[in-house]
Design an enzyme around this catalytic site. Structure first.
Site, PDB file in Angstrom:
ATOM      1  N   SER A  15      -2.143 -16.284 -80.444  1.00  0.00           N
ATOM      2  CA  SER A  15      -1.484 -17.405 -81.103  1.00  0.00           C
ATOM      3  C   SER A  15       0.171 -16.534 -81.112  1.00  0.00           C
ATOM      4  O   SER A  15       0.187 -15.560 -80.790  1.00  0.00           O
ATOM      5  CB  SER A  15      -1.454 -17.305 -82.495  1.00  0.00           C
ATOM      6  N   TYR A  65      -3.510 -13.416 -90.667  1.00  0.00           N
ATOM      7  CA  TYR A  65      -3.685 -14.316 -89.493  1.00  0.00           C
ATOM      8  C   TYR A  65      -3.128 -13.926 -88.605  1.00  0.00           C
ATOM      9  O   TYR A  65      -3.479 -13.503 -87.211  1.00  0.00           O
ATOM     10  CB  TYR A  65      -3.045 -15.776 -89.885  1.00  0.00           C
TER      11      TYR A  65
HETATM   12  N1  NAP Z   1      -3.499 -25.273 -84.329  1.00  0.00           N
HETATM   13  C1  NAP Z   1      -2.386 -24.375 -84.078  1.00  0.00           C
HETATM   14  O1  NAP Z   1      -1.337 -24.651 -84.530  1.00  0.00           O
HETATM   15  C2  NAP Z   1      -2.569 -23.255 -83.417  1.00  0.00           C
HETATM   16  C3  NAP Z   1      -1.689 -22.373 -83.250  1.00  0.00           C
HETATM   17  C4  NAP Z   1      -1.795 -21.232 -82.397  1.00  0.00           C
HETATM   18  C5  NAP Z   1      -3.074 -20.611 -82.060  1.00  0.00           C
HETATM   19  N2  NAP Z   1      -4.139 -21.481 -82.593  1.00  0.00           N
HETATM   20  C6  NAP Z   1      -5.504 -20.955 -82.112  1.00  0.00           C
HETATM   21  O2  NAP Z   1      -6.407 -21.855 -81.517  1.00  0.00           O
HETATM   22  C7  NAP Z   1      -7.468 -21.923 -81.836  1.00  0.00           C
HETATM   23  C8  NAP Z   1      -7.769 -23.323 -82.236  1.00  0.00           C
HETATM   24  O3  NAP Z   1      -7.403 -23.695 -83.137  1.00  0.00           O
HETATM   25  P1  NAP Z   1      -7.199 -25.170 -83.527  1.00  0.00           P
HETATM   26  O4  NAP Z   1      -6.052 -25.494 -84.023  1.00  0.00           O
HETATM   27  O5  NAP Z   1      -8.043 -25.953 -82.488  1.00  0.00           O
HETATM   28  O6  NAP Z   1      -8.215 -25.008 -84.840  1.00  0.00           O
HETATM   29  P2  NAP Z   1      -9.304 -26.253 -85.416  1.00  0.00           P
HETATM   30  O7  NAP Z   1      -8.754 -27.528 -84.932  1.00  0.00           O
HETATM   31  O8  NAP Z   1      -9.480 -25.931 -86.743  1.00  0.00           O
HETATM   32  O9  NAP Z   1     -10.649 -26.068 -84.666  1.00  0.00           O
HETATM   33  C9  NAP Z   1     -11.269 -24.933 -85.181  1.00  0.00           C
HETATM   34  C10 NAP Z   1     -12.821 -24.867 -84.471  1.00  0.00           C
HETATM   35  O10 NAP Z   1     -13.582 -23.668 -84.584  1.00  0.00           O
HETATM   36  C11 NAP Z   1     -14.662 -23.971 -85.336  1.00  0.00           C
HETATM   37  N3  NAP Z   1     -14.747 -22.997 -86.179  1.00  0.00           N
HETATM   38  C12 NAP Z   1     -13.805 -22.585 -87.284  1.00  0.00           C
HETATM   39  N4  NAP Z   1     -14.548 -21.569 -88.283  1.00  0.00           N
HETATM   40  C13 NAP Z   1     -15.734 -21.267 -87.381  1.00  0.00           C
HETATM   41  C14 NAP Z   1     -16.804 -20.524 -87.730  1.00  0.00           C
HETATM   42  N5  NAP Z   1     -16.544 -19.759 -88.963  1.00  0.00           N
HETATM   43  N6  NAP Z   1     -17.799 -20.468 -87.016  1.00  0.00           N
HETATM   44  C15 NAP Z   1     -18.009 -21.237 -86.008  1.00  0.00           C
HETATM   45  N7  NAP Z   1     -17.033 -22.101 -85.579  1.00  0.00           N
HETATM   46  C16 NAP Z   1     -16.017 -22.068 -86.446  1.00  0.00           C
HETATM   47  C17 NAP Z   1     -14.420 -25.448 -85.934  1.00  0.00           C
HETATM   48  O11 NAP Z   1     -15.641 -25.900 -86.245  1.00  0.00           O
HETATM   49  P3  NAP Z   1     -15.729 -27.019 -87.239  1.00  0.00           P
HETATM   50  O12 NAP Z   1     -15.719 -28.425 -86.355  1.00  0.00           O
HETATM   51  O13 NAP Z   1     -16.872 -26.881 -88.012  1.00  0.00           O
HETATM   52  O14 NAP Z   1     -14.445 -26.943 -88.353  1.00  0.00           O
HETATM   53  C18 NAP Z   1     -13.711 -25.915 -84.779  1.00  0.00           C
HETATM   54  O15 NAP Z   1     -14.397 -26.669 -83.661  1.00  0.00           O
HETATM   55  C19 NAP Z   1      -7.681 -20.876 -83.060  1.00  0.00           C
HETATM   56  O16 NAP Z   1      -7.959 -19.555 -82.392  1.00  0.00           O
HETATM   57  C20 NAP Z   1      -6.243 -20.830 -83.474  1.00  0.00           C
HETATM   58  O17 NAP Z   1      -5.908 -19.564 -84.265  1.00  0.00           O
HETATM   59  C21 NAP Z   1      -3.821 -22.442 -82.955  1.00  0.00           C
END
Ligand code: NAP
Length: 315
Positions: free
Chosen positions: A184, A198
């Protein structure tokens, strides 16, 4: 004296311009190479990809985008029903196979034994370490429980380390493959008040990946760090402004499409052009000013979180 100062000034300008244009230039060259070679992802990396945290957000859309390019997908997440739905969606949209593995990454080392067994007969060519957890909303270090912090550390640091250790050796033996570690921008800046753990876990991913890149630079395996800024997903649903999205906050689908396009081309990228601009702007600032900008930004995000909460309470 004037000549020396002019030379130093010119060197600084050249260094800055090279730094600024490096990624776009490399991306352009590799895109041309890709067009000329006409190699598909399957030919380049192998026929199977593993995507962690693939039932929603960036992970789900990254998996869909790889499937669109003909790669079979192993989906790993915690919810069996959501996993089944995404697998069905992928198979009905693209002519590929899927497998699902149920694993909760907040748990201990036993889940990796289970994952290893499930992946035994699958030649994994691409590993996308996407799973991640954030603080529910920006908050002070002491306002969040220790339990949540420890879970966050397990999901964000243990998963990427264990999954890479599990799958990288076979890629090295084959001398081809790709590992994508989703960090990130939070981990690329010097500090991030109100999201301390985080940001620290994401800095861990950046460092881990950079070190592995150094170790296996000539191995034939492409190892990439992705450092996105905000993406509209469940993770950013705490803020209405972020969740609605805009030019600087793309949807997970749009973000994933751009990020996949950088695979094999860039080793360190924010994965989306407006995120690249933000990164350049931030990294141009001196650290003290960067810290101030980031703090002011998180302050406004917190205000928007409270506003979003009020709106939701009134509904
Ligand atoms: N969104 C942002 O602004 C952003 C910015 C920078 C970096 N990121 C990074 O991008 C990545 C994806 O983020 P996202 O925004 O797509 O998040 P998200 O929409 O919350 O999706 C997270 C995914 O991970 C799964 N997950 C969460 N906790 C878990 C656990 N304990 N065990 C197994 N699976 C789990 C969730 O499953 P469920 O479907 O069961 O919830 C979902 O499929 C992350 O590493 C995040 O830190 C995101």
């Amino acid at each position: 004296m004037l000549v020396i100062l002019t030379v130093i000034g010119a060197l600084v300008v050249v260094k800055y311009v090279v730094w600024l244009l490096w990624n776009p230039a490399v991306f352009l060259c590799r895109t041309i190479q890709e067009l000329v070679s006409r190699k598909t992802f399957v030919e380049k990396y192998g026929s199977w990809a593993v995507v962690t945290g693939s039932t929603d957000g960036i992970g789900k859309h990254y998996a869909m985008e790889l499937a669109r390019r003909g790669v079979n997908i192993v989906l790993i997440s915690r919810n069996p029903q959501k996993l089944g739905n995404v697998a069905t969606e992928i198979e009905s949209s693209y002519n590929v196979k899927t497998r699902i593995i149920v694993a909760d990454f907040t748990q201990g080392t036993e889940i990796y034994t289970h994952i290893e067994q499930e992946l035994q007969d699958i030649p994994v060519g691409i590993l996308v370490n996407n799973v991640g957890m954030a603080t529910e909303h920006p908050t002070r270090f002491c306002s969040e429980s220790l339990q949540r912090k420890l879970e966050l550390m397990r999901v964000n640091t243990m998963a990427v380390t264990a999954m890479t250790r599990l799958l990288l050796p076979a890629m090295l033996n084959r001398r081809c493959g790709a590992v994508v570690n989703v960090a990130s921008a939070a981990g690329a800046v010097d500090c991030l008040p109100h999201a301390a753990v985080y940001a620290a876990t994401k800095a861990y991913i950046c460092h881990l990946t950079a070190s592995i890149q150094g170790e296996y630079a000539r191995s034939g395996v492409h190892i990439q760090t992705l450092t996105p800024f905000f993406v509209s997903s469940n993770m950013t649903a705490f803020s209405d402004a972020l969740h609605r999205g805009n030019l600087f906050v793309p949807s997970a689908r749009v973000y994933a499409r751009h990020a996949v396009a950088t695979l094999g081309k860039l080793t360190n990228t924010s994965g989306y052009w407006t995120h690249g601009l933000q990164m350049v702007l931030l990294q141009t600032l001196p650290v003290w000013l960067q810290t101030k900008v980031v703090s002011v930004f998180t302050y406004f995000i917190m205000i928007d979180y409270k506003r979003t909460q009020r709106i939701n309470d009134e509904k």
